[in-house]
Motif scaffolding. Structure first.
Motif, short mmCIF file in Angstrom:
data_model
loop_
_atom_site.label_atom_id
_atom_site.label_comp_id
_atom_site.label_asym_id
_atom_site.label_seq_id
_atom_site.Cartn_x
_atom_site.Cartn_y
_atom_site.Cartn_z
N LYS A 1 1.82 16.97 -13.21
CA LYS A 1 1.74 18.41 -12.95
C LYS A 1 2.97 19.17 -13.41
N THR A 2 4.17 18.58 -13.26
CA THR A 2 5.40 19.32 -13.51
C THR A 2 6.20 18.85 -14.71
N GLN A 3 5.99 17.60 -15.17
CA GLN A 3 6.76 16.99 -16.26
C GLN A 3 8.25 16.82 -15.91
N PHE A 4 8.58 16.82 -14.63
CA PHE A 4 9.95 16.55 -14.20
C PHE A 4 10.18 15.05 -14.19
N ARG A 5 11.22 14.60 -14.85
CA ARG A 5 11.50 13.17 -14.93
C ARG A 5 11.97 12.58 -13.60
N ILE A 6 12.31 13.41 -12.67
CA ILE A 6 12.74 12.91 -11.36
C ILE A 6 11.62 12.09 -10.71
N PHE A 7 10.37 12.45 -11.00
CA PHE A 7 9.25 11.69 -10.44
C PHE A 7 9.17 10.29 -11.04
N THR A 8 9.49 10.17 -12.32
CA THR A 8 9.53 8.85 -12.95
C THR A 8 10.65 8.01 -12.35
N ILE A 9 11.80 8.60 -12.18
CA ILE A 9 12.94 7.88 -11.60
C ILE A 9 12.63 7.47 -10.16
N ALA A 10 12.02 8.35 -9.40
CA ALA A 10 11.66 8.03 -8.02
C ALA A 10 10.67 6.86 -7.96
N PHE B 1 0.83 -1.21 0.00
CA PHE B 1 0.00 0.00 0.00
C PHE B 1 0.87 1.26 0.00
N THR B 2 1.98 1.21 0.71
CA THR B 2 2.90 2.35 0.73
C THR B 2 3.47 2.60 -0.66
N VAL B 3 3.88 1.53 -1.33
CA VAL B 3 4.42 1.67 -2.69
C VAL B 3 3.35 2.17 -3.64
N LEU B 4 2.15 1.67 -3.50
CA LEU B 4 1.04 2.14 -4.35
C LEU B 4 0.81 3.63 -4.13
N LEU B 5 0.75 4.05 -2.87
CA LEU B 5 0.53 5.46 -2.55
C LEU B 5 1.66 6.33 -3.10
N LEU B 6 2.91 5.91 -2.89
CA LEU B 6 4.04 6.68 -3.39
C LEU B 6 4.03 6.76 -4.92
N SER B 7 3.68 5.66 -5.57
CA SER B 7 3.63 5.66 -7.03
C SER B 7 2.58 6.63 -7.55
N VAL B 8 1.43 6.66 -6.91
CA VAL B 8 0.37 7.58 -7.32
C VAL B 8 0.79 9.03 -7.08
N VAL B 9 1.41 9.29 -5.95
CA VAL B 9 1.87 10.65 -5.64
C VAL B 9 2.94 11.09 -6.64
N PHE B 10 3.90 10.20 -6.94
CA PHE B 10 4.96 10.55 -7.90
C PHE B 10 4.38 10.75 -9.30
N VAL C 1 11.38 3.17 -6.16
CA VAL C 1 10.48 2.60 -5.15
C VAL C 1 10.04 1.20 -5.56
N LEU C 2 9.68 1.01 -6.82
CA LEU C 2 9.21 -0.29 -7.29
C LEU C 2 10.33 -1.33 -7.28
N VAL C 3 11.51 -0.95 -7.71
CA VAL C 3 12.64 -1.88 -7.72
C VAL C 3 13.04 -2.24 -6.29
#
Length: 91
Positions: free
Chosen positions: A20-29, A5-14, A33-35
């Motif tokens: 909203k921002t199109q910053f790739r850092i969110f994709t990397i984050a 659930f934590t990973v799901l929540l973090l993935s949705v937030v990222f 988290v998933l790995v």
């Protein structure tokens, strides 16, 4: 169950942050988290994990990549990939 659930929540937030921002850092984050979740699971999670670990270790013990490919009847690329990854780790 809480880590999932934590990973799901973090993935949705990222993902929301990326939209909203199109910053790739969110994709990397999100990828990190998933790995991390998959990498930190126990060998007992899943029904076939121990079989894959055993096969990975056995393939890696082959002295050459040709020997590894000739010893296993599975896809040659998969065997070669496992042999290379095993060789990359420090012994």
């Amino acid at each position: 169950m809480a880590p999932y659930f934590t990973v799901l929540l973090l993935s949705v937030v990222f993902y929301y942050g990326y939209v909203k921002t199109q910053f790739r850092i969110f994709t990397i984050a999100t990828l990190i988290v998933l790995v991390y979740l998959v990498g930190m699971r126990s060998l007992t999670v899943g029904t076939d994990t121990s079989g894959y670990v055993h096969t990975f270790m056995a393939i890696g013990e082959s002295s050459t990549w040709q020997e590894a490919i000739n010893s296993y009847s599975t896809e040659k690329g998969w065997v070669l990939f496992n042999w290379l990854v095993y060789r990359l780790q420090p012994h």
